[in-house]
Design a protein around this motif. Structure first.
Motif, PDB file in Angstrom:
ATOM      1  N   CYS A  71       0.827  -1.217   0.000  1.00 35.45           N
ATOM      2  CA  CYS A  71       0.000   0.000   0.000  1.00 35.45           C
ATOM      3  C   CYS A  71       0.859   1.264   0.000  1.00 35.45           C
ATOM      4  O   CYS A  71       0.561   2.217  -0.711  1.00 35.45           O
ATOM      5  N   SER A  72       1.917   1.268   0.805  1.00 36.48           N
ATOM      6  CA  SER A  72       2.735   2.481   0.858  1.00 36.48           C
ATOM      7  C   SER A  72       3.451   2.705  -0.478  1.00 36.48           C
ATOM      8  O   SER A  72       3.577   3.851  -0.927  1.00 36.48           O
ATOM      9  N   LEU A  73       3.886   1.623  -1.144  1.00 38.23           N
ATOM     10  CA  LEU A  73       4.525   1.776  -2.464  1.00 38.23           C
ATOM     11  C   LEU A  73       3.511   2.283  -3.491  1.00 38.23           C
ATOM     12  O   LEU A  73       3.825   3.144  -4.318  1.00 38.23           O
ATOM     13  N   LEU A  74       2.281   1.752  -3.438  1.00 32.48           N
ATOM     14  CA  LEU A  74       1.235   2.201  -4.369  1.00 32.48           C
ATOM     15  C   LEU A  74       0.886   3.670  -4.128  1.00 32.48           C
ATOM     16  O   LEU A  74       0.788   4.462  -5.072  1.00 32.48           O
ATOM     17  N   GLU A  75       0.714   4.036  -2.870  1.00 33.37           N
ATOM     18  CA  GLU A  75       0.345   5.419  -2.558  1.00 33.37           C
ATOM     19  C   GLU A  75       1.436   6.383  -3.001  1.00 33.37           C
ATOM     20  O   GLU A  75       1.163   7.434  -3.589  1.00 33.37           O
ATOM     21  N   LYS A  76       2.693   6.008  -2.741  1.00 33.09           N
ATOM     22  CA  LYS A  76       3.827   6.846  -3.136  1.00 33.09           C
ATOM     23  C   LYS A  76       3.830   7.044  -4.663  1.00 33.09           C
ATOM     24  O   LYS A  76       4.011   8.153  -5.154  1.00 33.09           O
ATOM     25  N   ALA A  77       3.593   5.953  -5.403  1.00 28.19           N
ATOM     26  CA  ALA A  77       3.589   6.025  -6.867  1.00 28.19           C
ATOM     27  C   ALA A  77       2.421   6.875  -7.375  1.00 28.19           C
ATOM     28  O   ALA A  77       2.558   7.617  -8.356  1.00 28.19           O
ATOM     29  N   MET A  78       1.257   6.786  -6.716  1.00 28.31           N
ATOM     30  CA  MET A  78       0.097   7.576  -7.125  1.00 28.31           C
ATOM     31  C   MET A  78       0.360   9.063  -6.941  1.00 28.31           C
ATOM     32  O   MET A  78       0.106   9.875  -7.836  1.00 28.31           O
ATOM     33  N   ILE A  79       0.911   9.414  -5.789  1.00 29.79           N
ATOM     34  CA  ILE A  79       1.192  10.828  -5.501  1.00 29.79           C
ATOM     35  C   ILE A  79       2.236  11.357  -6.494  1.00 29.79           C
ATOM     36  O   ILE A  79       2.075  12.431  -7.065  1.00 29.79           O
ATOM     37  N   LYS A  80       3.269  10.552  -6.725  1.00 34.37           N
ATOM     38  CA  LYS A  80       4.362  10.946  -7.624  1.00 34.37           C
ATOM     39  C   LYS A  80       3.859  11.188  -9.047  1.00 34.37           C
ATOM     40  O   LYS A  80       4.331  12.084  -9.741  1.00 34.37           O
ATOM     41  N   SER A  81       2.871  10.390  -9.493  1.00 41.74           N
ATOM     42  CA  SER A  81       2.407  10.496 -10.880  1.00 41.74           C
ATOM     43  C   SER A  81       1.583  11.753 -11.122  1.00 41.74           C
ATOM     44  O   SER A  81       1.537  12.266 -12.236  1.00 41.74           O
ATOM     45  N   GLY A  82       0.898  12.244 -10.079  1.00 47.45           N
ATOM     46  CA  GLY A  82       0.051  13.424 -10.248  1.00 47.45           C
ATOM     47  C   GLY A  82      -1.223  13.166 -11.029  1.00 47.45           C
ATOM     48  O   GLY A  82      -1.974  14.088 -11.348  1.00 47.45           O
ATOM     49  N   SER A  83      -1.499  11.919 -11.362  1.00 45.97           N
ATOM     50  CA  SER A  83      -2.693  11.595 -12.153  1.00 45.97           C
ATOM     51  C   SER A  83      -3.909  11.425 -11.246  1.00 45.97           C
ATOM     52  O   SER A  83      -3.796  11.416 -10.019  1.00 45.97           O
ATOM     53  N   SER A  84      -5.086  11.292 -11.870  1.00 41.48           N
ATOM     54  CA  SER A  84      -6.298  11.062 -11.081  1.00 41.48           C
ATOM     55  C   SER A  84      -6.990   9.759 -11.494  1.00 41.48           C
ATOM     56  O   SER A  84      -8.078   9.460 -11.033  1.00 41.48           O
TER      57      SER A  84
END
Length: 196
Positions: A71-84
């Protein structure tokens, strides 16, 4: 982020074509593809990673990495991408993943649906072994790891698919056809949420 990002979970057996179809969805619908497995492999290969050895042990053993790490890796990647808009491929893979996701991420995202690739085990196994023989670089594309991965998939992941099916959130695509044929059905699954 003002509105919650839209998430599509992509589930299916090892070798059911999740990665191939996710690439096509990214091109056509503009989602960001996050593969739980790829993020874990990347973290495992990062020099000095506090989780590297732990992740390697789970990957080679065909078992599931602790959900907090994923979950923490996924959340980090989501924030980094800036996508929605995100495709989360190969997750949640068991009840523990689901519970961990719901408590860590559930309130932060909007689950659009679960895209489920249904494919016979023998087709999946052949695809994985061919991928391994072609030098996929994946330490788990071998008969021993595959047997464990299928066991995990049947006993741990299928109940998750059934859980979401009971909520009418699963869109099933038959994946034992050519990638282009499969993608026709995938496009239908995404119909109506292009602007979600």
């Amino acid at each position: 982020m003002t509105s919650k990002p839209g998430i599509v979970f992509v589930l299916g057996a090892p070798g059911s074509g999740k990665g191939t179809q996710c690439e096509k969805i990214v091109d056509k619908f503009g989602f960001v593809h996050l593969s739980a497995g790829d993020l874990l492999r990347e973290e495992r290969n990062t020099p000095g990673s506090q989780y590297g050895a732990l992740i390697e042990g789970h990957i080679t053993g065909g078992t599931i990495v602790p959900v907090e790490i994923t979950c923490s890796l996924l959340e980090k990647a989501m924030i980094k991408s800036g996508s929605s808009k995100f495709l989360i491929d190969g997750f949640p893979r068991n009840q523990n993943n689901l519970d961990g996701w719901n408590s860590q991420m559930g309130a932060k995202v909007n689950l659009l649906f679960v895209l489920f690739f249904e494919c016979p085990q023998e087709v999946c196994t052949d695809r994985c072994l061919q991928r391994g023989a072609a030098g996929s670089g994946r330490s788990d594309d071998n008969p021993e790891s595959l047997a464990k991965r299928f066991d995990t998939y049947i006993n741990a992941t299928m109940p998750i698919v059934d859980h979401y099916r009971a909520q009418d959130l699963v869109r099933t695509v038959l994946a034992n056809r050519s990638p282009d044929e499969v993608f026709v059905d995938v496009c239908e699954a995404f119909d109506g949420i292009k602007e979600a």
